[in-house]
Design an enzyme around this catalytic site. Structure first.
Site, PDB file in Angstrom:
ATOM      1  N   GLU A 112      -6.465 -77.640  16.349  1.00  0.00           N
ATOM      2  CA  GLU A 112      -7.869 -78.078  16.446  1.00  0.00           C
ATOM      3  C   GLU A 112      -8.243 -78.455  17.879  1.00  0.00           C
ATOM      4  OE1 GLU A 112      -7.938 -82.184  14.333  1.00  0.00           O
ATOM      5  OE2 GLU A 112      -6.821 -80.861  13.005  1.00  0.00           O
ATOM      6  N   LYS A 114      -9.465 -80.857  20.889  1.00  0.00           N
ATOM      7  CA  LYS A 114      -9.432 -82.283  21.234  1.00  0.00           C
ATOM      8  C   LYS A 114     -10.780 -82.591  21.876  1.00  0.00           C
ATOM      9  CE  LYS A 114      -6.465 -85.809  23.249  1.00  0.00           C
ATOM     10  NZ  LYS A 114      -7.522 -86.649  23.753  1.00  0.00           N
ATOM     11  N   ASP A 116     -13.726 -84.512  23.643  1.00  0.00           N
ATOM     12  CA  ASP A 116     -13.694 -85.527  24.688  1.00  0.00           C
ATOM     13  C   ASP A 116     -14.888 -86.459  24.532  1.00  0.00           C
ATOM     14  OD1 ASP A 116     -12.658 -86.835  26.773  1.00  0.00           O
ATOM     15  OD2 ASP A 116     -13.294 -85.413  28.312  1.00  0.00           O
ATOM     16  N   TYR A 225      -9.965 -86.300  10.576  1.00  0.00           N
ATOM     17  CA  TYR A 225      -8.831 -87.012   9.972  1.00  0.00           C
ATOM     18  C   TYR A 225      -9.318 -87.798   8.763  1.00  0.00           C
ATOM     19  CZ  TYR A 225      -4.521 -89.907  10.201  1.00  0.00           C
ATOM     20  OH  TYR A 225      -3.323 -90.541   9.959  1.00  0.00           O
ATOM     21  N   LYS A 311      -3.131 -80.887  26.730  1.00  0.00           N
ATOM     22  CA  LYS A 311      -4.272 -81.147  27.613  1.00  0.00           C
ATOM     23  C   LYS A 311      -4.557 -79.931  28.493  1.00  0.00           C
ATOM     24  CE  LYS A 311      -5.379 -85.201  28.517  1.00  0.00           C
ATOM     25  NZ  LYS A 311      -6.343 -86.208  28.163  1.00  0.00           N
ATOM     26  N   CYS A 405     -24.861 -90.147  64.856  1.00  0.00           N
ATOM     27  CA  CYS A 405     -25.583 -89.981  63.585  1.00  0.00           C
ATOM     28  C   CYS A 405     -26.299 -88.629  63.570  1.00  0.00           C
ATOM     29  CB  CYS A 405     -26.595 -91.110  63.390  1.00  0.00           C
ATOM     30  SG  CYS A 405     -27.601 -90.878  61.903  1.00  0.00           S
ATOM     31  N   CYS A 408     -30.274 -89.436  63.548  1.00  0.00           N
ATOM     32  CA  CYS A 408     -31.020 -90.073  64.636  1.00  0.00           C
ATOM     33  C   CYS A 408     -30.282 -90.056  65.970  1.00  0.00           C
ATOM     34  CB  CYS A 408     -31.395 -91.508  64.250  1.00  0.00           C
ATOM     35  SG  CYS A 408     -29.970 -92.616  64.188  1.00  0.00           S
ATOM     36  N   CYS A 423     -23.929 -95.587  60.775  1.00  0.00           N
ATOM     37  CA  CYS A 423     -24.966 -95.514  61.799  1.00  0.00           C
ATOM     38  C   CYS A 423     -25.637 -96.893  61.873  1.00  0.00           C
ATOM     39  CB  CYS A 423     -26.002 -94.446  61.438  1.00  0.00           C
ATOM     40  SG  CYS A 423     -27.500 -94.592  62.436  1.00  0.00           S
ATOM     41  N   CYS A 429     -33.606 -95.085  61.638  1.00  0.00           N
ATOM     42  CA  CYS A 429     -32.940 -93.864  61.162  1.00  0.00           C
ATOM     43  C   CYS A 429     -33.566 -93.444  59.824  1.00  0.00           C
ATOM     44  CB  CYS A 429     -31.447 -94.154  61.021  1.00  0.00           C
ATOM     45  SG  CYS A 429     -30.492 -92.779  60.389  1.00  0.00           S
TER      46      CYS A 429
HETATM   47  S1  IVH Z   1      -6.120 -87.132  15.634  1.00  0.00           S
HETATM   48  C1  IVH Z   1      -3.210 -90.588  14.721  1.00  0.00           C
HETATM   49  N1  IVH Z   1      -7.586 -85.092  16.344  1.00  0.00           N
HETATM   50  O1  IVH Z   1      -7.969 -88.216  21.039  1.00  0.00           O
HETATM   51  C2  IVH Z   1      -3.900 -89.456  15.376  1.00  0.00           C
HETATM   52  N2  IVH Z   1      -7.695 -87.069  17.688  1.00  0.00           N
HETATM   53  O2  IVH Z   1      -5.695 -89.132  22.578  1.00  0.00           O
HETATM   54  C3  IVH Z   1      -5.334 -89.621  15.299  1.00  0.00           C
HETATM   55  N3  IVH Z   1      -9.266 -86.914  19.570  1.00  0.00           N
HETATM   56  O3  IVH Z   1      -7.849 -91.451  19.720  1.00  0.00           O
HETATM   57  C4  IVH Z   1      -6.076 -88.774  16.204  1.00  0.00           C
HETATM   58  N4  IVH Z   1      -9.971 -84.864  19.152  1.00  0.00           N
HETATM   59  O4  IVH Z   1     -10.144 -90.273  19.739  1.00  0.00           O
HETATM   60  C5  IVH Z   1      -7.221 -86.360  16.641  1.00  0.00           C
HETATM   61  N5  IVH Z   1      -8.861 -83.219  16.810  1.00  0.00           N
HETATM   62  C6  IVH Z   1      -8.506 -84.481  17.106  1.00  0.00           C
HETATM   63  C7  IVH Z   1      -9.039 -85.180  18.216  1.00  0.00           C
HETATM   64  C8  IVH Z   1      -8.597 -86.475  18.476  1.00  0.00           C
HETATM   65  C9  IVH Z   1     -10.082 -85.922  19.952  1.00  0.00           C
HETATM   66  C10 IVH Z   1      -9.161 -88.204  20.288  1.00  0.00           C
HETATM   67  C11 IVH Z   1      -9.093 -89.416  19.377  1.00  0.00           C
HETATM   68  C12 IVH Z   1      -7.783 -90.067  19.705  1.00  0.00           C
HETATM   69  C13 IVH Z   1      -7.470 -89.527  21.055  1.00  0.00           C
HETATM   70  C14 IVH Z   1      -5.983 -89.553  21.295  1.00  0.00           C
END
Ligand code: IVH
Length: 668
Positions: A112, A114, A116, A225, A311, A405, A408, A423, A429
């Protein structure tokens, strides 16, 4: 009565369903207009039947502007984080380790995104959202239910059936790129600091005390989750697909992966494809699908063993340096800027990147026409992180920092112990003066509308404003003749200048552009000093005793007030009526009696001034600001998003509703 009840329930259900069609499925069945009509009907019925109020009604998405702090709430299951990895090999090693821990069973993996943003825990009881809590310290967080109710992709009432009576679902609240860009553009125009990335913007927005403003900013949420005792399936993927049917937004990118090859392909695909997504992502997450296997793998103190984050590398591009220019800030600080051959990075074209100061420029060792590495690593302001020295052409000279500068021509000075060249020509200026005027009029300072960078420069060039105090001597006819000004816009600026006399002293201190005195420090300094006279008389030691003020800030404050030109500016601002002391509680200086004897309710979100400012204006003109609408209310000063029940009540009692503009005219 019974009929009303049925109609209200029917409308609520229909609106929940259409909301889901629109925000989750992207498949509206009715037009926006039809939706609005149903919403209006529900609003009217609800305010006529206050006993049927419901915090989960679709009408509650607009939020409220009543501020209150957040209560803390304990998490039922602690909110942990994820272990990070940075390469395909690391992820493969995690998969292998997992299989070994499961005694050779091959774990099915879910891949999945992640997201941000900022994590959120949602609790549902009998299909209704009852609580939303931020991650906080993992054990307890802030109860932000009111704000979360305004997020249209979060269901207030679930669809269908088959959901457990009680469960928790977690996910990420995000601010999509589009909404983020719009918010930052607004902040830039208002002279407010920009959010560095959508993550900070989402977290900051979720903690706003005004849920009407939260509603306006356009947050979104992805859920990933599901937790509880009676989940429908024994695996993560099927549970999430089921949650989707109940109305939650679950990413289309969530996929079952059956082998290490699948995992590698998933990474290679999303490493690039994520750039097309409407929201910021900082990696991928891999989770063991089977809940039984998850239980066997368990947790470390910080994170589950059954999941890992991969990451993304910060996006980096290589491009040629055209030249280095030197910007002059309002404090006179010179910032070197790399001007680049345009290059595409994370979806935007980058042409300029800050080199910060001479030391950083020297460490990088930049030469003319160098090929430079530019990175965006989650921040919006790109930075130069390196030089491809092998690509350097022969006979290219190192780029030197300027000695004079660029605006000026004054020789630059370097303050002991600081990296910055400055400056010293404060009063002659151009970019410094224009920058100070621009800062002074900004929304969080004196909040004078209608003067941006160009106007500030124009006013200076025409000799009308050479110093912030000159603003108070401007006459409308002087502005009217200027390029871009008409009668109306000139009047607006003059009105704004007049109203700025009511801006509280702490903001005046911030508006003065004392080096290193930012908004928070200005507040503390103004409060501790109480008045400008005391502040100007304070010595180094007394200043240092103020919270947040160290030797450096104390020195810049004493230096600022030691300068005769600054003392004169302060004297002129004072003579013009600008606030030079903290108000004594409840004593308001009277300007006129235009509003004498009038009872006025303030409602909604305003564009030109804050609520507090309007309150001060009402009092300064002899009126009384009251909290709720009654027969005795004379009128309502209404901004955007006035609450539907207030509106209804006002209409019922026939109380006039006055806009910001009308009100400002009234007290002109
Ligand atoms: S699972 C116990 N799934 O990333 C595990 N977290 O670095 C629960 N996050 O605190 C997290 N996308 O805020 C999970 N697909 C995803 C996520 C995700 C972003 C965030 C979440 C977590 C942080 C951890």
């Amino acid at each position: 009565m019974e009929q009303n009840k049925e109609r209200i329930e029917w409308l609520r259900n229909e609106l929940h369903r259409h909301n889901h069609n629109y925000y989750i499925l992207n498949r509206p069945e009715i037009s926006d207009r039809e939706f609005d009509m149903m919403m209006k009907e529900l609003e009217a019925l609800e305010s006529a039947n206050p006993d049927m109020a419901d915090p989960n009604s679709p009408t509650q998405r607009v939020g409220s502007d009543i501020s209150k702090g957040f209560e803390q709430a304990k998490h039922i299951y602690p909110m942990l984080s994820l272990a990070n990895t940075y390469s395909i090999d690391d992820v493969d090693a995690w998969v292998n380790r997992t299989d070994e821990s499961l005694y050779g069973q091959k774990a099915e993996i879910v891949g999945e995104m992640k997201f941000d943003g900022t994590g959120i825990s949602l609790i549902y009881e009998h299909g209704l959202l009852v609580r939303a809590v931020t991650r906080g310290d993992g054990e307890k967080g802030d109860d932000v239910t009111e704000n979360v109710r305004t997020i249209r992709s979060i269901p207030l009432k679930l669809q269908g059936d088959g959901y457990p009576d009680f469960f928790e679902i977690r996910g990420e609240i995000v601010l999509p790129w589009k909404a983020f860009d719009r918010l930052n553009a607004e902040r830039e125009a208002a002279g407010e600091p920009l959010f560095a990335n959508p993550r900070n913007a989402a977290a900051g927005t979720l903690k706003l005390l005004n849920s009407a403003e939260v509603a306006r900013r356009g947050l979104d949420a992805y859920l990933y989750y599901l937790l509880g005792d009676n989940l429908p399936f024994d695996n993560h993927y099927d549970n999430m697909m089921e949650a989707k049917k109940w109305g939650f937004k679950v990413s289309e990118a969530m996929t079952l992966l059956h082998s290490i090859d699948d995992v590698d392909r998933y990474i290679n695909h999303w490493d690039k494809a994520r750039r097309e997504l409407p929201v910021a992502t900082d990696g991928l997450v891999f989770k063991v699908n089977s809940l039984r296997q998850q239980l066997n793998l368990g947790f470390t103190a910080k994170s589950p063993r059954w999941a890992v984050a991969y990451k993304f590398a910060a996006e980096r591009a290589l491009t040629r340096l055209r030249f280095v220019s030197f910007d002059v800030g309002r404090m006179g600080i010179i910032t070197p800027v790399a001007n680049l051959e345009p290059v595409l990075l994370s979806g935007t074209v980058v042409k300029r990147a800050s080199l910060h100061n001479e030391d950083i420029m020297r460490t990088l060792g930049i030469h003319e026409h160098d090929m430079l590495y530019v990175e965006k690593g989650g921040e919006i302001i790109p930075k130069i992180t390196g030089v491809d020295t092998e690509a350097r052409e022969a006979d290219c000279k190192a780029v030197e920092f300027v000695s004079h500068c660029p605006a000026c021509g004054t020789p630059l000075v370097r303050v002991e112990g600081e990296a910055a060249w400055v400056c010293p020509n404060k009063t002659g200026c151009l970019p410094q003066i224009v920058g100070r005027i621009e800062h002074f009029v900004g929304r969080r300072m004196m909040n004078i509308d209608g003067i941006g960078e160009e106007t500030a420069a124009l006013l200076f060039e025409k000799g009308l404003v050479k110093n912030i105090a000159d603003l108070y001597e401007l006459r409308p006819e002087q502005l009217e003749g200027l390029e871009g000004f008409g009668k109306k816009s000139a009047e607006r600026v003059i009105d704004g200048i007049a109203a700025s006399r009511l801006v509280p002293f702490d903001r005046v201190v911030f508006a003065l552009s004392i080096p290193y005195v930012g908004e928070t420090t200005a507040k503390k300094v103004a409060k501790a000093a109480g008045s400008i006279d005391h502040l100007m008389a304070m010595g180094q030691a007394e200043l240092e005793s103020i919270e947040d003020v160290g030797p450096r800030i104390a020195r810049t404050i004493t230096e600022y007030f030691a300068d005769e030109a600054n003392r004169e500016t302060v004297a002129r601002l004072r003579a013009a009526g600008v606030q030079m002391e903290m108000p004594e509680e409840s004593v308001v200086e009277t300007i006129s009696d235009t509003l004498a004897g009038k009872s006025i309710v303030i409602s909604g979100v305003f564009e030109h001034h804050s609520r507090d400012q309007y309150k001060a204006m009402i009092e300064a003109h002899g009126g009384k600001n009251v909290g709720s609408i009654s027969k005795k209310t004379d009128f309502i000063l209404a901004g955007d998003n006035m609450g539907p029940s207030k509106l209804e009540k006002a209409q019922k009692l026939g109380i006039p509703i006055i806009s910001e503009e009308e009100f400002l005219k009234m007290i002109e």
